[in-house]
Scaffold this active site. Structure first.
Site, PDB file in Angstrom:
ATOM      1  N   GLU A  76       0.730  -1.264  -0.106  1.00 31.26           N
ATOM      2  CA  GLU A  76       0.095  -0.200  -0.131  1.00 31.26           C
ATOM      3  C   GLU A  76       0.753   1.372   0.075  1.00 31.26           C
ATOM      4  O   GLU A  76       0.511   2.140  -0.803  1.00 31.26           O
ATOM      5  CB  GLU A  76      -1.092  -0.042   1.254  1.00 31.26           C
ATOM      6  CG  GLU A  76      -2.094   1.128   1.356  1.00 31.26           C
ATOM      7  CD  GLU A  76      -2.834   1.355   0.577  1.00 31.26           C
ATOM      8  OE1 GLU A  76      -3.077   0.619  -0.462  1.00 31.26           O
ATOM      9  OE2 GLU A  76      -3.480   2.381   0.334  1.00 31.26           O
ATOM     10  N   ASP A  77       1.907   1.011   0.843  1.00 29.15           N
ATOM     11  CA  ASP A  77       2.725   2.507   1.175  1.00 29.15           C
ATOM     12  C   ASP A  77       3.962   2.630   0.628  1.00 29.15           C
ATOM     13  O   ASP A  77       4.653   3.760   0.550  1.00 29.15           O
ATOM     14  CB  ASP A  77       2.486   2.900   2.673  1.00 29.15           C
ATOM     15  CG  ASP A  77       1.285   3.061   3.170  1.00 29.15           C
ATOM     16  OD1 ASP A  77       0.426   3.467   2.593  1.00 29.15           O
ATOM     17  OD2 ASP A  77       1.036   2.763   4.210  1.00 29.15           O
TER      18      ASP A  77
END
Ligand code: MN
Length: 713
Positions: A76-77
């Site tokens: 996700e990041d």
């Protein structure tokens, strides 16, 4: 921050055979990926995944889960990908990380408490592996523990989400401590005043009565000792949130709330549970209606314990839970107990429930009344595989059956939106209307003024709601066309006798013919349910033109030699009014086929057998057999209504045969004797207008190709 060595030590405590290299590699990889990122608190970002992993070591989870925790925010990041994680750490870890990422990406709307249940279901539905939820819960727990670093507004949103979705989810999975801690952390943010006031009451109570917990604990130990039961006794005040909830539910003030203390007796054996129960009941008075035996009837998530509430001489009640050590472990960790490791192997707690079998077994296990809701829940869970949950642009959840399309989504929101649909975007990308929606997708319906439902939509829509709305709308559109057509027919028919088809005249005709109004009359005229002749005669009985005399059946077809016999082809069942062709049969006679009959291919290269024929003008008697393929609801009386309807249109039912009887509908073939195509259309539209008729089709049976072939020869 916890160092890699410390984390590995935590794992080794319960799992000496842990794959140390794997955890170390995941640690290094995660740290490198999150390098330079910080949390709201200013701490390095990687402190968070490590803390989540540490929480999961408390539940003694397997290496894959610990590694997943370390990597849970990488896809996700960071610039990490599924592929890379799969190559470095294996498919299992990649699948778990991907699952956590998907849950993280769900846009939960904090304002919609009523949607919470749907979100919880969505979580279950999206997690093929419950370890995904375990990581997500630990993730949320750590975020809640460190929530103070967040903006106040964001704190409130996260706290509500936690209260509505994550805490009940933890409870459902049997993880009591997790549920309680999540509730308490959220309660701190949502209603700090209430929480503080409850804590204050505890302090006051303690000052007044002294600390009752050690006193009662000692009493219980003493009683158990006296009869030789080896057991540990723990006491505690209930959590502020659970007290507050009880006060809300029972509308009681704190002082009237009785059982604010809970005690646990942990025994050595199941037998001792019952002996301990007897001892407690002999010493203190049992409160009626509060006894539950989850040892002989465990809850579906593996929970086993004996519950009772007893009261002392002062009338104060305390709740007592009695269970063995193994039962206690399952009671605290719930379905997570299944993955627990001890000494390098799966800890074989006989009470741990295999999450995969959890749902299935529920159906058999439940008997106790209070398990009923849970049972229903499980039944619903089993059905999740038939459902998808999608989001509106505003973040509301829309529940649809599997295979549903954007069209169903539109109709699920509002008929108006479905009807005006011209396109759809899924996760921001334009997709065709027949696209099958998947869990968690965000769907936006593009509408346009003037759009109306199309007949092809019936094949695209999956839900009954959409289908019936489309059908209704098509029916209305069709009625509109009939009214228009009817007006034309009326105009020319009245002109023919030197009159005008004014509204007033039409109203009068409608009244005479016992129809609701002029429009109803026009609709029927347009759909050939009534003839122009009848309408004119209804107003001007003396002016109506003479009816055609009926066509002689022997001379119904023009273009045959006068002694040539003919018969209608079974395959296409042509009717007067339809274009036909004659095929000369070897031997004698002519078979009349519809010009578009597919079986004509068989005689394509024998042009000398084709005869140019047509139906005789005028009114044919109702003798032509036609088969309709009908799908109807199986309500009592539907069939009767259909027969009446057909009879009213002066058609004779010559045969009726069921082809399929399902609980919801029947499918049947009806043979009708009709006079011409117009007659058939009037019957079909009358049937279509009947709400219990799902589908009417003329049956042109290419299965009968063999018969047709013999006919053609
Ligand atoms: Mn996280």
């Amino acid at each position: 921050m916890i160092a890699a060595d410390d984390l590995i030590a935590l794992v080794r405590n319960y799992n000496p055979k842990t794959n140390e290299a794997l955890i170390r590699a995941a640690f290094a990889y995660g740290e490198a990926m999150h390098d330079g990122q910080t949390r709201q608190s200013g701490d390095p970002y990687f402190t968070h995944p490590v803390a989540v992993a540490a929480i999961l070591t408390e539940q003694q989870l397997d290496d894959a889960t610990i590694v997943t925790a370390l990597l849970h925010d990488t896809i996700e990041d960071t610039k990490s990908t599924y592929l890379e994680i799969s190559e470095r750490f294996g498919e299992e870890v990649a699948m778990l990380v991907d699952g956590v990422t998907k849950l993280t990406n769900l846009q939960l709307s904090s304002t919609e408490t009523k949607q919470a249940e749907n979100f919880r279901k969505l979580f279950m539905a999206m997690s093929k592996d419950l370890r995904v939820i375990l990581v997500k819960l630990a993730d949320r727990l750590h975020n809640m523990r460190t929530i103070k670093a967040m903006r106040e507004e964001k704190q409130l949103q996260k706290a509500r989400e936690t209260m509505d979705i994550y805490a009940p989810l933890a409870g459902r999975m049997g993880m009591q401590w997790m549920r309680e801690e999540l509730e308490d952390l959220a309660f701190r943010v949502i209603n700090p005043e209430a929480r503080v006031s409850i804590i204050r009451r505890f302090i006051t109570l303690q000052r007044e009565a002294g600390d009752v917990i050690p006193r009662i604990t000692n009493d219980m130990r003493h009683e158990l000792d006296a009869v030789g039961i080896e057991a540990e006794v723990f006491g505690r005040a209930k959590k502020p949130y659970s007290i507050w909830r009880k006060m809300q539910e029972k509308e009681l003030s704190f002082s009237r709330l009785s059982d604010i203390y809970g005690f646990r007796i942990i025994t050595r054996s199941e037998m001792d549970c019952y002996r301990a129960l007897g001892t407690i009941h002999r010493r203190w008075r049992a409160v009626p209606g509060r006894f539950k035996d989850y040892v002989s009837q465990p809850k579906s998530n593996g929970y086993r314990s004996i519950h009772t509430t007893v009261s002392g001489r002062d009338g104060k009640r305390v709740e007592v839970q009695i269970r063995t050590r193994q039962m206690h472990e399952v009671a605290e960790t719930g379905v997570a107990a299944h993955w627990s490791y001890r000494d390098g192997v799966r800890a074989q707690n006989p009470f741990a429930v295999d999450p995969a079998k959890w749902i299935a077994s529920l159906t058999e296990q439940f008997t106790a009344e209070e398990d009923h809701d849970e049972f229903l829940e499980a039944v619903k869970l089993e059905m999740y595989s038939d459902q998808v949950f999608c989001f509106t642009p505003k973040g509301e959840v829309v529940k649809l059956p599997k295979g549903a399309t954007p069209l169903d989504f539109g109709y699920a929101i509002h008929t108006r939106i479905g009807s005006a649909c011209v396109g759809a975007k899924v996760d921001g990308i334009r997709v065709p209307l027949w696209t099958r929606l998947k869990n968690g997708q965000s769907v936006q319906i593009i509408t346009a003024d003037g759009q109306t439902p199309q007949a092809t939509w019936l094949d695209i829509a999956k839900t009954g709601k959409a289908k019936s709305a489309i059908r209704r709308s098509l029916r209305e559109a069709r009625k509109g066309r009939f009214v228009k057509l009817g007006r034309e027919i009326a105009r020319s028919a009245f002109e023919h006798v030197g009159k005008k088809a004014s509204d007033k005249v039409l109203e009068k005709a409608a009244k005479t013919l016992r129809l609701a109004d002029g429009e109803a009359l026009l609709a029927r005229l347009g759909s050939a349910e009534i003839s122009a002749r009848d309408v004119v005669a209804a107003v001007y009985p003396d002016l109506s033109p003479r009816p055609h005399s009926e066509v002689d059946t022997a001379r119904a077809v023009i273009g045959l030699a006068h002694d040539q016999a003919f018969s209608r082809a079974d395959c296409c069942q042509p009717l007067p009014g339809e274009r036909i062709v004659g095929i000369v049969r070897r031997g004698q006679g002519v078979i009349v086929h519809a010009i578009d009959c597919p079986n004509l291919v068989e005689v394509e290269d024998e042009p000398d057998r084709w005869l140019d024929i047509q139906w005789a003008e005028g009114r044919h008697p109702a003798v032509y057999d036609v088969t309709l393929d009908l799908t109807i609801g199986n309500d009592a009386g539907v069939l009767g209504r259909i027969c009446t309807l057909i009879g009213e249109r002066k058609a004779n039912i010559s045969n009726l045969q069921f082809r399929d009887r399902k609980p919801d509908f029947y499918r049947l073939d009806i043979n009708l004797e009709l006079s011409d195509a117009e007659h058939m259309h009037s019957v079909i539209s009358a049937l279509e207008a009947e709400s219990d008729v799902a589908q009417v089709e003329r049956k042109r049976d290419t299965d009968r190709i063999d018969q047709a072939r013999t006919a053609a020869e």
